[in-house]
Design a protein around this motif. Structure first.
Motif, mmCIF file in Angstrom:
data_model
loop_
_atom_site.group_PDB
_atom_site.id
_atom_site.type_symbol
_atom_site.label_atom_id
_atom_site.label_comp_id
_atom_site.label_asym_id
_atom_site.label_seq_id
_atom_site.Cartn_x
_atom_site.Cartn_y
_atom_site.Cartn_z
ATOM 1 N N LEU A 1 0.822 -1.213 0.000
ATOM 2 C CA LEU A 1 0.000 0.000 0.000
ATOM 3 C C LEU A 1 0.856 1.264 0.000
ATOM 4 C CD1 LEU A 1 -2.941 0.947 0.062
ATOM 5 C CD2 LEU A 1 -2.721 1.138 2.559
ATOM 6 N N LEU A 2 1.791 1.338 0.955
ATOM 7 C CA LEU A 2 2.556 2.582 1.126
ATOM 8 C C LEU A 2 3.346 2.935 -0.139
ATOM 9 C CD1 LEU A 2 3.318 4.818 3.166
ATOM 10 C CD2 LEU A 2 5.325 3.438 3.735
ATOM 11 N N PRO A 3 4.169 2.005 -0.673
ATOM 12 C CA PRO A 3 4.902 2.354 -1.899
ATOM 13 C C PRO A 3 3.967 2.699 -3.056
ATOM 14 C CG PRO A 3 5.691 0.264 -1.008
ATOM 15 C CD PRO A 3 4.501 0.656 -0.195
ATOM 16 N N THR A 4 2.806 2.041 -3.113
ATOM 17 C CA THR A 4 1.882 2.321 -4.210
ATOM 18 C C THR A 4 1.366 3.748 -4.119
ATOM 19 O OG1 THR A 4 1.189 0.020 -4.118
ATOM 20 C CG2 THR A 4 -0.207 1.518 -5.371
ATOM 21 N N ILE B 1 6.749 10.024 -19.419
ATOM 22 C CA ILE B 1 5.824 9.047 -20.007
ATOM 23 C C ILE B 1 6.597 7.844 -20.533
ATOM 24 C CG2 ILE B 1 4.130 8.654 -21.837
ATOM 25 C CD1 ILE B 1 3.402 11.626 -21.642
ATOM 26 N N SER B 2 7.663 8.145 -21.267
ATOM 27 C CA SER B 2 8.480 7.065 -21.805
ATOM 28 C C SER B 2 9.004 6.198 -20.655
ATOM 29 C CB SER B 2 9.593 7.696 -22.634
ATOM 30 O OG SER B 2 10.716 6.919 -22.631
ATOM 31 N N GLY B 3 9.332 6.836 -19.549
ATOM 32 C CA GLY B 3 9.777 6.094 -18.364
ATOM 33 C C GLY B 3 8.687 5.173 -17.827
ATOM 34 N N PHE B 4 7.459 5.691 -17.748
ATOM 35 C CA PHE B 4 6.338 4.856 -17.290
ATOM 36 C C PHE B 4 6.253 3.597 -18.147
ATOM 37 C CE2 PHE B 4 3.695 8.777 -15.774
ATOM 38 C CZ PHE B 4 4.405 8.788 -14.590
ATOM 39 N N ILE B 5 6.310 3.818 -19.470
ATOM 40 C CA ILE B 5 6.121 2.702 -20.396
ATOM 41 C C ILE B 5 7.252 1.692 -20.262
ATOM 42 C CG2 ILE B 5 6.031 2.081 -22.842
ATOM 43 C CD1 ILE B 5 4.629 4.824 -23.293
ATOM 44 N N PHE B 6 8.490 2.196 -20.220
ATOM 45 C CA PHE B 6 9.609 1.255 -20.138
ATOM 46 C C PHE B 6 9.693 0.582 -18.767
ATOM 47 C CE2 PHE B 6 10.820 3.089 -24.163
ATOM 48 C CZ PHE B 6 11.235 1.947 -24.829
ATOM 49 N N SER B 7 9.118 1.242 -17.748
ATOM 50 C CA SER B 7 9.018 0.557 -16.456
ATOM 51 C C SER B 7 8.143 -0.683 -16.583
ATOM 52 C CB SER B 7 8.421 1.479 -15.393
ATOM 53 O OG SER B 7 9.295 2.533 -15.108
ATOM 54 N N VAL B 8 7.056 -0.550 -17.342
ATOM 55 C CA VAL B 8 6.158 -1.692 -17.530
ATOM 56 C C VAL B 8 6.915 -2.833 -18.215
ATOM 57 C CG1 VAL B 8 4.096 -2.510 -18.719
ATOM 58 C CG2 VAL B 8 4.069 -0.282 -17.585
ATOM 59 N N ILE B 9 7.686 -2.482 -19.260
ATOM 60 C CA ILE B 9 8.447 -3.521 -19.959
ATOM 61 C C ILE B 9 9.530 -4.090 -19.029
ATOM 62 C CG2 ILE B 9 9.909 -3.994 -21.960
ATOM 63 C CD1 ILE B 9 8.271 -1.802 -23.425
ATOM 64 N N GLY B 10 10.148 -3.210 -18.231
ATOM 65 C CA GLY B 10 11.135 -3.670 -17.245
ATOM 66 C C GLY B 10 10.500 -4.649 -16.262
ATOM 67 N N PHE C 1 -1.459 10.189 -17.668
ATOM 68 C CA PHE C 1 -2.172 9.541 -16.558
ATOM 69 C C PHE C 1 -2.567 8.114 -16.918
ATOM 70 C CE2 PHE C 1 -2.954 13.865 -14.780
ATOM 71 C CZ PHE C 1 -2.433 13.602 -13.523
ATOM 72 N N LEU C 2 -2.939 7.910 -18.181
ATOM 73 C CA LEU C 2 -3.265 6.547 -18.613
ATOM 74 C C LEU C 2 -2.055 5.633 -18.390
ATOM 75 C CD1 LEU C 2 -4.975 4.403 -20.106
ATOM 76 C CD2 LEU C 2 -4.029 5.291 -22.252
ATOM 77 N N CYS C 3 -0.874 6.107 -18.830
ATOM 78 C CA CYS C 3 0.342 5.285 -18.685
ATOM 79 C C CYS C 3 0.667 5.068 -17.217
ATOM 80 C CB CYS C 3 1.520 5.949 -19.386
ATOM 81 S SG CYS C 3 1.330 5.964 -21.166
ATOM 82 N N LEU C 4 0.502 6.112 -16.410
ATOM 83 C CA LEU C 4 0.763 5.971 -14.983
ATOM 84 C C LEU C 4 -0.160 4.912 -14.392
ATOM 85 C CD1 LEU C 4 2.113 6.832 -12.344
ATOM 86 C CD2 LEU C 4 0.440 8.682 -12.156
ATOM 87 N N ALA C 5 -1.435 4.950 -14.807
ATOM 88 C CA ALA C 5 -2.394 3.978 -14.279
ATOM 89 C C ALA C 5 -1.972 2.562 -14.642
ATOM 90 C CB ALA C 5 -3.793 4.277 -14.822
ATOM 91 N N VAL C 6 -1.576 2.373 -15.904
ATOM 92 C CA VAL C 6 -1.133 1.037 -16.333
ATOM 93 C C VAL C 6 0.068 0.598 -15.502
ATOM 94 C CG1 VAL C 6 -0.135 -0.287 -18.237
ATOM 95 C CG2 VAL C 6 -2.039 1.273 -18.670
ATOM 96 N N LEU C 7 1.027 1.510 -15.329
ATOM 97 C CA LEU C 7 2.226 1.156 -14.561
ATOM 98 C C LEU C 7 1.866 0.761 -13.131
ATOM 99 C CD1 LEU C 7 5.227 0.915 -14.017
ATOM 100 C CD2 LEU C 7 5.327 3.389 -13.662
ATOM 101 N N VAL C 8 0.966 1.552 -12.503
ATOM 102 C CA VAL C 8 0.610 1.257 -11.115
ATOM 103 C C VAL C 8 -0.047 -0.120 -11.021
ATOM 104 C CG1 VAL C 8 -0.884 1.918 -9.194
ATOM 105 C CG2 VAL C 8 0.419 3.667 -10.425
ATOM 106 N N ILE C 9 -0.959 -0.397 -11.957
ATOM 107 C CA ILE C 9 -1.637 -1.702 -11.927
ATOM 108 C C ILE C 9 -0.619 -2.832 -12.105
ATOM 109 C CG2 ILE C 9 -3.253 -3.187 -13.174
ATOM 110 C CD1 ILE C 9 -4.805 -0.570 -13.865
ATOM 111 N N VAL C 10 0.263 -2.664 -13.088
ATOM 112 C CA VAL C 10 1.257 -3.707 -13.348
ATOM 113 C C VAL C 10 2.199 -3.873 -12.142
ATOM 114 C CG1 VAL C 10 3.285 -4.286 -14.733
ATOM 115 C CG2 VAL C 10 1.181 -3.573 -15.854
ATOM 116 N N ALA C 11 2.657 -2.756 -11.579
ATOM 117 C CA ALA C 11 3.597 -2.833 -10.455
ATOM 118 C C ALA C 11 2.954 -3.525 -9.260
ATOM 119 C CB ALA C 11 4.077 -1.427 -10.073
#
Lengths: 909, 258
Positions: free
Chosen positions: A326-329, A352-361, A483-493
């Motif tokens: 919870l806290l890190p999220t 944004i590019s960072g968000f996306i590559f985080s998902v791939i990472g 925000f869309l990319c951030l949302a995807v990253l948060v869900i994936v993380a």
């Protein structure tokens, strides 16, 4: 026929360069265990240096220094060639001394990653220093039209192949006949043998690296007049060269070189055949051929690459369990949101590019970090989703169905990419996934049958009338998309963090640690690997979809294999084993915030970034196996440990016990029965017709001198080795069952060298074994901890435990699956006599609770006092059987242990 | 340095060639051998005995530098060796014959010997004189030899380096008793003829005691018996107790050796 020959001979030039690179791959692998992905970079160094020397300039590829030094006059061919060869060879030596020698205790996978770092570094250097413009040189080899068996060819190609073959034969001969060659072959056979023979493997390896450099330089110089030099010309030639090296089993020079030549020739022939046969794909033939070869050799042979028998560290760093999600999220999401709201322009693009590559990472964290499968194809899988999504959108599939469907398609392809990993493990998986990535890129992304010349256009996402596109008119990048990319990253993380704490996550880690032990704990290894590849590819696919939306038009460049290697390197650098590392990979990756920060803040050109990542990767490999986030994890650990100080005191407490001899209990019915079990390895009979009965509620000891066949018998019972004869558990024949199925049929087992997850708590380590109880009730964790007396240390990381308690944890892992029979291989190994007696007390408690135990141990004191029934094995046969008192009194047993006195007395039997 | 010096050192009694001082051995955090002390004069044979799993192989691997010692020092001729450096140890004359033999199996017998020769004076022919059985097989790959021949080759390869200290681990592993009986006296001969200290880890206790000067018994990583081999050879009951892990009765019957 003529035309075939023309094309085959035409392919000799490519074949020769593959052959030369394969030659250098074999020479370096054999002497130092490194699959050098940077081999092409060495060839390029030789070629560039030569090209500039011929113009009278000495190339200096180091940024900050003048690009060239004017030598006053142009050099002759021989002068330029000699200097280039020497320089490249010295550079090979520097690489070995500065990078690979310090990494010599790192497993082959780590070394391969380091070489990827070097590859990126070199390619970055050439791009910065020399630009993308092709450099050509004067012909070296005679260019004459030749007529060979009626086919017209230019002679330079044939000469090129002859030169490489000649070098190979000369090298092979020198390895065969010189003292240095002898020492090289010796050190390649057994590093341990080399050490005890006074040979210095380091020096041998250093010279071999110089040879590699020289051969690579020769290849580079000779190809320069045939193909204009560009910075990445050689980079991906590594893949066909790898195929050739694989055919030579990374050991034999001549087969590898001939394979290299043949691959070049067949590729050229395929071009001709395409003209004749329409069904052949218009793109990707060459790459598919290479992939096919690699698959055939590696997967069908399914042997690991020859190793040199050295003790190595674990391949990957710890995968720490997230303490709180919870806290890190909340903090991470808030930071991301603040970033989106405050940043604009290039900074927002980088975010944004960072968000996306985080998902791939994060997709790499699943496949490689958790499941231990080195996948170099993740960005390509992202591309699969990207291109698939383009088609879906064209077909009218709306957001968010299109990206999810595309990610599912990527998952399906991901499973296919991962299939070979069911038969092979370790470095060959990296080779196969790389070759697959190259083949997919060539066959699909480059293929004009599937993708327009102008690339694939991607319309922006809209939902409920809200436009989430990255660009509307001149507005770019839009915060909605961010925000869309951030949302995807948060869900994936969050998903990847949850995975880590889930049972599936533990099973992945168990597979990563030791596949055999994982199967021994009842984990379906094959299924876990497939799921890991599917989940990883799905995640990469989500990233790929976002990247496609972001770019609005995608081509093969967006998802190039080379970029994919960069992504792998960056994620490894950031920390491939943890969610924090995966997320960080987007920040530190090329095009991410750190890159733009360095670019804008320090005024360094963006081109320098690959160079910095290359250096960073190599440095991290030497110091921090967990990546950049490693020290942070250590700090968290230290804090956690301080809290656990009291428990820790308990954990390291000396364990002392005294085991009173007891009357053996007769036990109930026979639970486990073997009849005529035999195991043969080649001509050697390791277990020779063993009949053995284990009665319910007893502890049965299996003892015998070293090499008597005890562990082999246990392996046969638990299905890890093929055997003849019957093995019945409660009257059910187990012979046809796989190890994890036997575990599920209620036969628990521990291993001599149990691999515990050092950073996991006692409870977490034990829970991994619960998979064994499928279809039956597992014991509860509390019950298991209670039985073994581990309740008070349940939350302590096992790294803190004494050896005695560690043994109990591995027993607990087998016990939680609620087995009918527990097979223990040396539970008292590494314990002193008092600890071992304490362990005996615990095992007796276990027996009294109704668990039946068959144990191997060398501690005779323990076995004689603890067991109800004992079998003594020697030379694979039962030589004695009875209660402890009988065994104690048996002369044949004493003799078996103390060895013969004289052979003539031994012959009696 | 002249050749006379080490020879002189060898000849002086009370000047041990090989000294282990408080050696502690194990893997990572796990300790296997708690403490090992030894002083050995030139030409002596030390048998290290004990039940399986007592730490004998870990000890030899550590002494040879293949595994870094957790504590303590190993010295040859009064000079301490660098910890965890097997190459240096071998060049200083501390040579291990490991239990898996670590032969170069793809190389011929002759090549195995040549590879280990280094700058030493011993020739391959001298090695064949000592092991005539190998001479007949000189062109055969080491991997194709019989178990006994492989063991001979492992010892012969070690001798190419003219060791001052020879550590032999489980020479008889997997060998028929007849072959072991053939190999064992060779160990004595090597010590007598070359003046090397031989440390022998061996399963065949009685055979080992016949050729050894001194015997040490390791149980659970601790030396529980340390005495002249001839003496121990007679104390069968003590040996058996040690092998059955009955440390208490060993300690009761045998007051600590001097």
């Amino acid at each position: 026929m003529d035309q075939h020959l023309v094309f085959l001979l035409f392919g000799l030039a490519n074949g020769a360069i593959y052959a030369a690179l394969a030659l250098t791959l074999v020479v370096t692998y054999r002497s130092s265990g490194v699959i050098n992905f940077a081999t092409g970079g060495l060839a390029a160094l030789g070629a560039y240096t030569y090209a500039f020397l011929r113009r009278g300039e000495l190339l200096i590829p180091i940024p900050g220094l003048p690009k060239t030094v004017d030598l006053g006059s142009e050099l002759t061919f021989w002068g330029a060639a000699a200097i280039s060869v020497v320089i490249t060879s010295l550079f090979g030596l520097v690489l070995y001394l500065a990078v690979f020698r310090p990494l010599r205790d790192v497993p082959p996978v780590g070394k391969a990653v380091a070489s990827i770092g070097v590859m990126l570094l070199l390619s970055g250097l050439y791009t910065v220093r020399l630009g993308d413009i092709g450099i050509t040189t004067e012909p070296i080899l005679p260019v004459e039209p030749w007529k060979i068996a009626g086919a017209n060819v230019t002679s330079d190609r044939v000469w090129f192949a002859i030169v490489i073959l000649a070098i190979t034969i000369a090298l092979a001969a020198s390895f065969k006949f010189t003292r240095f060659g002898l020492l090289t072959r010796a050190a390649a056979e057994s590093e341990k043998g080399a050490y005890v023979s006074g040979i210095q493997p380091d020096r041998i390896a250093a010279v071999n690296w110089m040879i590699s450099g020289a051969v690579a330089a020769v290849a580079g110089i000779l190809i320069a007049p045939i193909v204009p030099l560009t910075p990445n010309l050689f980079t991906l030639l590594i893949v066909p060269a790898l195929a050739a090296a694989v055919i030579g089993n990374f050991q034999r020079l001549l087969p590898a070189v001939i394979a290299g030549l043949a691959i070049g020739m067949v590729q050229s022939e395929l071009t001709y055949l395409k003209g004749q046969h329409d069904w052949l794909p218009s793109s990707g033939r060459d790459e598919m051929l290479v992939l096919l070869l690699i698959l055939i050799v590696l997967v069908v042979r399914a042997k690991p690459l020859p190793s040199r028998g050295v003790v190595v560290r674990p391949a990957l760093g710890r995968a720490p369990r997230p303490r709180s999600i919870l806290l890190p999220t909340v903090v991470g999401t808030a930071l991301g949101a603040v970033g989106v709201l405050t940043l604009s322009g290039d900074w927002l693009i980088a975010l944004i590019s960072g968000f996306i590559f985080s998902v791939i990472g994060l997709s790499l964290v699943i496949v490689t970090g958790y499941a231990g499968q080195i996948s170099l194809a993740q960005l390509t899988l992202a591309g699969v989703a990207g291109f698939a999504m383009g088609r879906l959108i064209d077909g009218g599939v709306p957001f968010p169905i299109a990206p999810v469907l595309a990610a599912l398609i990527a998952a399906a392809i991901g499973v296919v990419v991962g299939l070979p990993a069911l038969r092979i493990r370790g470095l060959p998986v990296a080779v196969v996934t790389l070759a697959t990535a190259v083949a997919i890129e060539a066959f699909w992304f480059h293929n004009l049958d599937f993708v327009n010349v102008s690339g694939q256009d991607i319309d922006g996402p809209t939902i409920l009338g809200i436009d989430l596109s990255a660009r509307v008119g001149f507005e770019y990048p839009r915060k909605e998309f961010a925000f869309l990319c951030l949302a995807v990253l948060v869900i994936v993380a969050v998903g990847v963090a949850k995975l880590r704490t889930s049972r599936l996550g533990s099973q992945m880690l168990a597979v990563r640690a030791n596949e055999k032990a994982a199967a021994g704990a009842g984990i379906p290894v094959v299924r876990v690997k497939i799921i890991a590849f599917a989940m990883g590819a799905f995640t990469a696919g989500l990233g790929g979809s976002m990247l496609s939306y972001f770019q609005a038009n995608i081509t093969f460049i967006t998802f190039s294999v080379f970029l994919g290697l960069t992504v792998f390197a960056t994620t490894y650098l950031a920390g491939i084993t943890s969610v924090s590392g995966g997320v960080l990979s987007g920040v530190v990756g090329a095009g991410g915030l750190l890159a733009i920060g360095i670019n804008e803040g320090l005024g360094l050109g963006g081109d320098l970034y690959p160079i910095l990542s290359g250096i960073g990767l190599v440095t991290i490999l030497m110091t921090q196996p967990e990546g950049i986030v490693g020290p942070f994890h250590n700090w968290l650990d230290a804090r956690r440990r301080a809290k656990l100080a009291d428990l820790q005191a308990v954990a390291v407490q000396a364990l002392e016990g005294h085991l009173e001899p007891q009357e053996p209990v007769p036990g109930g019915d026979v639970v486990l029965q073997t009849r005529g079990v035999a195991v043969r390895y080649g001509g050697v009979v390791a277990v020779d017709g063993v009949d053995l009965d284990v009665r319910e509620g007893t502890i049965v000891g299996l003892i015998g001198p070293n090499g008597a066949g005890k562990t082999t018998l246990l392996d046969a019972m638990s299905g890890f080795t093929r055997s003849t004869g019957t093995i019945e558990l409660h009257g059910r024949d187990l012979s046809s069952l796989k190890p994890h199925q036997r575990v599920r049929a209620a036969m628990g087992r521990t291993f001599q060298h149990t691999e515990l997850y050092e950073d996991l708590s006692v409870s977490e380590n034990i829970v991994v074994g619960a998979a064994a109880a499928q279809g039956r009730d597992p014991k509860t964790l509390e019950e298991t901890l209670e039985l073994l007396g581990l309740s008070d240390v349940a939350e302590v990381p096992v790294a803190e435990l004494s050896q005695g308690r560690r043994q109990l944890v591995s027993i607990g892992r087998a016990l939680i699956g609620n087995p009918r029979v527990l097979l223990l291989d040396e539970p008292a190994g590494g314990l002193d006599s008092r600890e071992s007696q304490w362990l005996g007390q615990r095992l007796r408690t276990l027996r009294d609770s109704g668990v039946t135990i068959l144990l191997i141990d060398h501690d005779m004191h323990l076995v004689l006092n603890l067991c109800d029934d004992i079998y003594v094995l020697n030379f694979g046969k039962v030589i004695a059987h009875g209660v402890p008192a009988q065994i104690r009194a048996d002369r044949t047993v004493a003799e078996a242990y103390l060895g013969s006195t004289h052979a003539d007395q031994e012959v009696v039997s | 340095m002249t050749i006379a010096e080490p020879l002189a050192a060898k000849a002086t009694p009370g000047n041990p060639v090989f000294v282990c001082d408080g050696v502690r051995a194990g893997y990572g955090k796990v300790n296997v051998v708690h403490q090992f002390d030894l002083e050995a004069a030139a030409g002596s044979v030390i048998a290290v005995l004990g039940p399986n799993g007592s730490g004998k192989t870990t000890l030899l691997t550590t002494l040879a530098g293949l595994l870094p010692a957790q504590a303590g020092t190993v010295s040859i001729d009064g000079q301490a060796l660098k910890n965890g450096r097997p190459g240096i140890a071998a060049r200083r004359g501390l040579v291990l014959v490991p239990d898996d033999r670590a032969l170069f199996t793809g190389l011929t017998v002759e090549e195995n010997l040549k590879a280990a020769r280094g700058k030493h004076a011993t020739t391959v022919d001298q090695a064949f004189d000592r092991f005539p059985a190998l001479a007949k097989r000189r062109k055969i790959n080491a991997g194709d030899l019989s178990g006994g021949e492989q063991q001979m080759l492992a010892v012969a390869r070690a001798l190419m380096q003219e060791p001052r200290v020879l550590l032999i681990d489980e020479m008889s592993m997997g060998l028929a008793p007849v072959i072991v009986e053939e190999l064992m006296p060779m160990v004595r001969k090597i010590a007598d003829e070359t003046g090397a200290v031989v440390v022998l880890v061996e399963q065949h206790v009685q055979l080992a005691l016949e050729v050894a000067d001194r015997a040490m018994v390791l149980v659970h990583g601790a030396v529980v018996l340390d005495r002249p081999a001839t003496e121990l050879a007679k104390q069968t009951e003590l040996l058996e107790a040690a092998y059955l892990g009955d440390v208490e009765s060993v300690e009761a019957k045998a007051p600590a050796a001097e």
